[in-house]
Motif scaffolding. Structure first.
Motif, short mmCIF file in Angstrom:
data_model
loop_
_atom_site.label_atom_id
_atom_site.label_comp_id
_atom_site.label_asym_id
_atom_site.label_seq_id
_atom_site.Cartn_x
_atom_site.Cartn_y
_atom_site.Cartn_z
N GLU A 120 0.81 -1.21 0.00
CA GLU A 120 0.00 0.00 0.00
C GLU A 120 0.85 1.27 0.00
OE1 GLU A 120 -3.31 0.52 -0.30
OE2 GLU A 120 -3.40 -1.62 -0.77
N SER A 121 1.96 1.25 0.78
CA SER A 121 2.79 2.45 0.89
C SER A 121 3.36 2.86 -0.46
CB SER A 121 3.95 2.21 1.88
OG SER A 121 4.72 1.10 1.48
N VAL A 122 3.60 1.87 -1.32
CA VAL A 122 4.13 2.14 -2.66
C VAL A 122 2.99 2.38 -3.65
CG1 VAL A 122 5.46 1.18 -4.59
CG2 VAL A 122 6.19 0.76 -2.23
N LYS A 123 2.01 1.50 -3.60
CA LYS A 123 0.91 1.54 -4.57
C LYS A 123 0.17 2.87 -4.57
CE LYS A 123 -2.55 -1.26 -3.89
NZ LYS A 123 -3.31 -2.53 -3.77
N GLU A 124 -0.10 3.40 -3.36
CA GLU A 124 -0.86 4.64 -3.25
C GLU A 124 -0.07 5.83 -3.79
OE1 GLU A 124 -4.10 5.22 -2.39
OE2 GLU A 124 -4.11 3.04 -2.61
N ARG A 125 1.24 5.85 -3.51
CA ARG A 125 2.07 6.95 -4.01
C ARG A 125 2.12 6.92 -5.55
NH1 ARG A 125 5.96 8.53 0.10
NH2 ARG A 125 7.38 9.40 -1.44
N LEU A 126 2.27 5.73 -6.13
CA LEU A 126 2.34 5.60 -7.58
C LEU A 126 0.99 5.91 -8.21
CD1 LEU A 126 4.52 2.36 -7.94
CD2 LEU A 126 5.25 4.74 -8.10
N LYS A 127 -0.07 5.48 -7.54
CA LYS A 127 -1.42 5.73 -8.04
C LYS A 127 -1.69 7.23 -8.16
CE LYS A 127 -6.24 4.70 -6.84
NZ LYS A 127 -7.12 4.04 -5.81
N ARG A 128 -1.19 7.98 -7.19
CA ARG A 128 -1.40 9.44 -7.19
C ARG A 128 -0.31 10.16 -7.97
NH1 ARG A 128 -3.11 8.38 -1.62
NH2 ARG A 128 -0.99 8.76 -0.89
N GLU A 129 0.57 9.39 -8.62
CA GLU A 129 1.67 9.93 -9.41
C GLU A 129 2.55 10.85 -8.58
OE1 GLU A 129 0.15 11.65 -12.99
OE2 GLU A 129 -0.56 9.73 -13.78
N TRP A 146 2.42 -3.10 7.56
CA TRP A 146 2.13 -4.48 7.18
C TRP A 146 3.05 -4.99 6.07
CZ3 TRP A 146 -0.01 -8.57 9.13
CH2 TRP A 146 -0.41 -9.63 8.32
N GLY A 147 3.17 -4.25 4.99
CA GLY A 147 3.99 -4.69 3.86
C GLY A 147 5.44 -4.88 4.24
#
Length: 402
Positions: A151-160, A197-198
């Protein structure tokens, strides 16, 4: 057999766990070493960290041994978990000073369990770690595809939003910490906040592949109100555990004034009262229950004596309306006129001018019980000795000095 997981759930200290059944077996089989890490990104801990401290206390009370990992090494990198932007990179001397203050806070909080607490600083092994050695040791066991799902990575990438290579390495370093502690100290459990968690799972996978051992992860929930809002902040900023940054009286008052809906949850987390006692206390008198909560948390984080003094001061001020006692002073230089908004911000009574203006517009600022309606209202020598009230529960006396 102790059902550790159920105890954590009953006390609202549980968010998720890698394998509930196997972890319960491990904790019942032998007294285990577990660890929880704290990066030294500030000079003190705030109230949100208390959930993790209670989790540590719960396990050490049952005979297990805690390793409190002070992130001297990982703080140099910065954890992206739960953050929308990169953390500020701190100077090494600042990190070292923060760690020393953290130890002081931990020593006080765990003053009755010192023989069950060990401190470790991951700078000890991370600073001397050769990058080629790190890649050879753990690199082939870490999947980039897997890390991109965290999540810590996915959310940052999702929001560019930018995620630096430095931050991306943080997860690897935290995973390496767990591997190192498992290999050298037989540490089989990592506890962390729900945003970790990750990182925890990555460490477990490294241990499984390299050390060929079972390891476990357990996360605690965020400290939130019943509406889901994060707790631990006031108009004047963070609610610090450190007594030097946040007075015992203000700390007591923070817990004394929580919403009625949050009292049961907070007593379950921070007290040792059983649920029936808590329910009975709340049903009998919600304000009595709030005082009990404030007394317990302030005694744990400061001292029982300070908590009792804070309770008495609150009673004198808000119940007996005794303003002749030792009220905190707001000191202003003589012959100087200042706007009320400036005084509130300069004295760190409210975090910002915009917040001060909002409170004035909502009749939340009073002098001698008269609401201030003008955001440009000036405080002058004529206000010497006047009582300034911020919100319902914060009272100060205005004083002028040469």
């Amino acid at each position: 057999m102790i059902d550790y997981i159920q105890q954590f759930k009953d006390r609202h200290l549980f968010h998720q766990c890698t394998n509930e059944e196997e972890l319960n077996k491990q904790l019942n089989k032998e007294k285990s070493y577990f660890y929880i890490g704290f990066d030294a990104t500030s000079d003190a801990l705030h109230a949100g960290s208390l959930v993790q401290l209670r989790a540590i206390k719960k396990l050490v009370e049952l005979g297990h041994h805690a390793i409190i990992l002070l992130g001297g090494g990982t703080t140099k990198v910065g954890d992206p978990s739960g953050k929308d932007e990169s953390r500020k990179i701190l100077e090494y001397k600042t990190i070292e000073a923060n760690i020393e203050n953290f130890k002081k806070i931990f020593n006080h909080y765990f003053r009755d369990y010192k023989d069950k607490i060990t401190y470790a600083n991951n700078d000890t092994w991370l600073s001397d770690l050769n990058y080629i050695e790190l890649l050879r040791t753990v690199g082939s066991h870490i999947s980039i595809n897997r890390m991109l799902t965290f999540e810590s990575v996915k959310e940052r990438l999702k929001r560019e939003q930018s995620l630096s290579f430095l931050e991306f390495n943080y997860m690897v370093l935290q995973g390496y910490d767990f591997y190192y502690l498992n290999k050298n100290h037989n540490c089989s459990l990592q506890i962390g906040g729900s945003d970790q968690w990750g990182n925890i799972v990555l460490g477990i996978e490294i241990i499984s592949k390299i050390n060929k051992k079972d390891a476990y992860g357990l996360t605690t929930p965020l400290l939130t109100t019943s509406s889901g809002k994060k707790m631990g902040k006031t108009e004047k900023g963070a609610v610090w555990i450190d007594q030097e940054k946040f007075s015992s009286f203000d700390f007591f008052q923070y817990w004394r004034n929580v919403d009625d809906k949050d009292v049961e949850n907070l007593l379950l987390i921070f007290s040792d009262l059983d649920k029936d006692e808590i329910t009975s206390l709340i049903d009998e008198d919600i304000n009595k229950a709030k005082k009990k909560l404030a007394l317990i948390v302030t005694s744990d984080c400061h001292t029982e004596e300070d908590a009792l003094k804070a309770e008495q001061k609150a009673t004198d001020l808000f119940e007996n309306k005794n303003f002749n006692q030792d009220i905190d002073l707001i000191q202003i230089k003589k012959d100087v006129s200042l706007k009320i908004t400036d005084i509130l911000v300069i004295n760190n009574l409210i975090a910002s001018k915009s917040e001060a203006k909002r409170m004035i517009e909502n009749s939340g600022i009073k002098i001698n019980d008269i609401a201030i309606s003008d955001i440009n209202h000036e405080i002058t020598d004529k206000d010497e000795g006047s009582i300034l009230k911020i919100g319902k529960k914060r009272i100060f006396k205005i004083s002028f000095k040469n």
